[in-house]
Each structure stands twice: as C-alpha cells, then as structure tokens.
Design an enzyme around this catalytic site. Sequence first.
Site, PDB file in Angstrom:
ATOM      1  N   PRO A  94       0.821  -1.212   0.000  1.00 47.33           N
ATOM      2  CA  PRO A  94       0.000   0.000   0.000  1.00 47.33           C
ATOM      3  C   PRO A  94       0.854   1.261   0.000  1.00 47.33           C
ATOM      4  O   PRO A  94       1.804   1.364   0.769  1.00 47.33           O
ATOM      5  CB  PRO A  94      -0.762  -0.121   1.327  1.00 47.33           C
ATOM      6  CG  PRO A  94       0.126  -0.939   2.204  1.00 47.33           C
ATOM      7  CD  PRO A  94       0.819  -1.900   1.302  1.00 47.33           C
ATOM      8  N   HIS A 294       8.695  -0.585   6.538  1.00 51.33           N
ATOM      9  CA  HIS A 294       7.963   0.512   5.894  1.00 51.33           C
ATOM     10  C   HIS A 294       8.841   1.196   4.833  1.00 51.33           C
ATOM     11  O   HIS A 294       8.739   2.396   4.599  1.00 51.33           O
ATOM     12  CB  HIS A 294       7.525   1.531   6.961  1.00 51.33           C
ATOM     13  CG  HIS A 294       6.166   2.125   6.716  1.00 51.33           C
ATOM     14  ND1 HIS A 294       5.034   1.715   7.376  1.00 51.33           N
ATOM     15  CD2 HIS A 294       5.748   3.108   5.888  1.00 51.33           C
ATOM     16  CE1 HIS A 294       3.993   2.437   6.972  1.00 51.33           C
ATOM     17  NE2 HIS A 294       4.399   3.285   6.056  1.00 51.33           N
ATOM     18  N   ASP A 325       8.655  -7.100   2.736  1.00 51.68           N
ATOM     19  CA  ASP A 325       8.878  -5.968   1.830  1.00 51.68           C
ATOM     20  C   ASP A 325       9.992  -5.091   2.376  1.00 51.68           C
ATOM     21  O   ASP A 325      10.611  -5.410   3.390  1.00 51.68           O
ATOM     22  CB  ASP A 325       7.575  -5.202   1.508  1.00 51.68           C
ATOM     23  CG  ASP A 325       7.146  -4.183   2.554  1.00 51.68           C
ATOM     24  OD1 ASP A 325       7.895  -3.912   3.520  1.00 51.68           O
ATOM     25  OD2 ASP A 325       6.023  -3.646   2.392  1.00 51.68           O
TER      26      ASP A 325
END
Length: 399
Positions: A94, A294, A325
């Site tokens: 996202p 993040h 990620d």
Amino acid sequence: LSSYFGTQQHHGIRSRLDWCYDIEDLRRIAKRRLPKGIFQFVDGGTEDWIARDRNREAFERLRLRTRALVDMSDRDLGTELFGSRIELPLGISPTGVAGLCWLHGELALAKAAAKAGIPFTLATGSITSMETVAQAGGRLWFQLYLWEERNLSYEMVDRAASLGYEALVVTVDQALGYLPNHNDRNGFSFPFRPNARALTQMLRKPRWLVNVLLRTILATGTPKNLNYPPQYQRMVTWRNDAPKPRWPQDMTWADIDRLRERWPGRLIVKGVLDAHDARLAVEHGADAVIVSNHGGRTMDSAITTIEVLPEVVAEVGDRTTVILDSGIRRGSDMVKALALGADMVMVGRPTLYGLAAKGQDGADKAIGILALEFERYLGYLGCRHVGELGPEIFARPSV
Ligand SMILES: Cc1cc2nc3c(=O)[nH]c(=O)nc-3n(C[C@H](O)[C@H](O)[C@H](O)COP(=O)(O)O)c2cc1C
C-alpha cells in the site's frame, strides 16, 4: 513469460518504457515527471534516509552460487497463496499517494496487479476510493491504519468486506505517525496547505499539472482521501487546524483481536520486525505477517527486513504465511528472500516509479522487469520452481 508480464519490446517507434531496463530506469523517469516534493515523498525515507539505503545494502551483501546444467526448459514462477495460485511471488504494497503519481493511480496499479495475477493492496489514505478500485478485479487487499475513533475505522473495514476485498492488512508500525521530515521542508505534508514552495515545484512540471492534477480535479474535485468518512476526506486545506483523524496511542493486540472478530477474510499484520511479535500476531489470529520496515520510512535505525527474516521464519514459518517488503528492486532480491523462507515479497516504490513514468503501462513494466529478473535467477540457481529455493543457494549457508 515476456508477453505475459509485459516486458516485450514494441515494434515501430520506441516509447520511453522501451528504454527502461531495470527499476532504476523507471525511477529516473519518475523523477523527471513528478514535482520535486512528490518525487521525494515517494522516494525518500525518514530522518537521514539511512534505513532506506540499508535495505538495499542488506540485499546487495548476499552472494549466490550458480548451479550449472540443470534442465531449465520448464520453469514455473507461480506459487500458492492462501490456497490459490499467484503467478509470481510478488504483491504490491500500500502506498498512499499513488493518485498523485497518475490519474486514478491506485486503479492503474490494481489493474496492473490483476493482469499479472498478483495481489494489490489499497492504502487507507488512497485518493481513489475502494469502490472504484474494486472494479479492477483480481486479488485486492485493503490496508488499515487504525484511528483513535475506532468506530470510523470499523466503518471502512466493513465497506472493504462488503466489496469483497480478500485481505485486511493492518499496519502496526506507524501508529505514532511520521517524524517531521523532508516532506515538511518541501511543503508536501498532508493534509496539504498551499504554499509557495510546493506550488513553484508544481509549476515546473506542467505536464504533471495538466495530466495528473487538473484531470483529477476535473474528475473528482481537489484530491481527497475518498476512503475516509466525509469529515476527514479533505487533503487540501488552508487551515492549520483542519480536522484530521488522530493516531491511537493506545493500540494493542486487543485491537487485532477485535479486527479478527469483525473481518471475515484473511487478516495480515504489516510492519513486524521481531520474531516474538510475529508469534503474537499468529496467536491473535493473523493469517500472515509482513516483515516490513515501511521501506525505511518509519524509524531510521530500523533493522533491515532480510536480516530479521530468518528469525521470523524460524518462529512462525511453519504456521503462517510470511511476506517481506522493504528494499526489493531486483529479481535477485526476490530469490534471496524466498530462499530465507519468505512465501512472497511485496514492493512499494518500484511500481510507483513505473506508475509515475507511464501509468498502468509503467506499472506493468515494473512487474515485468522483476518477473524477468526473477525467472533468470531461478535458472542461474538451478531451481525450476520457487519450492526449490533454499538457503543452500547462498555463498555461505547463512546470511
Ligand atoms: C509513497 C509511499 C507511501 C506509503 N504509504 C503507506 C501506507 O499508506 N500504508 C502502509 O502500510 N505503508 C505505506 N508505505 C509503505 C509501503 O507499504 C511498503 O512497506 C514500502 O514501500 C516497502 O518498501 P519499498 O518501497 O522499498 O518496496 C508507503 C510507502 C511509500 C513509498
């Protein structure tokens, strides 16, 4: 592979995408096309951007052994996720500002993901609504930032459920919001208060002004957080006390329990950097954890995800889906994460760079580049499918 993932070269006049051979090429185009503050919002990290760069270094440090003379005529890049197939062990993370990189940017990313047969995650704070993005089809996940006003968050959760989103991705590493950073310096923090610095940067990119901002305004008015309840949707305001949702200081695992009770689909906890937290996530009902720092945007002293992955896999890998990620830019990074036990990886910036370069075609290109590199690396390593990737591919058997 190349026609499936959109890496084929076009005949006739070459477009700018045909000159992109890796993710860095897409990044360079994104930099040329976006106003400086928006490019840096996408590209930058927190504080001194050290965690962002370390994410890359951690992957670059790992070296691999090739295995020669294995019959590679039949390679399969796909894998199983939650009991059904994805075409590549990759998903799109996202990212709140996709709609400022391209007109209806989130929809373009969702379509690129659906076309490639991989999941797309829509951010809470996206500019395109979850209803519009649902039209893209494919495997759609909705990312949630929980607010102090829990009931307003639950309304979004219920909307996503009724639209058939497959998974709820609860981000747990940003509960306190961002530290003041380069975005404030550039005049690009949100909600956006018009200021000379940012407006000058926008005027320097007239194509972006017309093709992205003006067309967005014509389509939906000034950019808004369309997933939010009406009182918080405004992204542009002249007031410094505009109402905005507050981050909860008291978010705990009990909130995950409540979301688990409420959400009928898959529940994913994003932002885990600790094996103990991964175990708690599973105990509180998560179907997957995303090992993420993040993209180096939360805490500049954060550990890199590839460093912490083996601990998380050792703790919960046999019981849950482990996703990673932060820093994936190459197919080789994908094989490294999978060899250390991740079930799949996700990318934030790479597909955003592609999107800013040329909309859905650019996002297709980013996925295609990663797919091509991943396929080649599987071959170099003598693996015909992702199940054959294991720690023995490393120059030394451990990180
Ligand atoms: C511009 C931008 C906006 C982001 N917004 C969100 C967000 O709204 N919610 C969230 O959970 N993560 C957000 N992230 C983090 C990404 O989901 C992801 O964890 C990170 O980008 C992965 O690192 P990578 O960019 O190196 O691939 C954002 C990242 C970027 C680059």
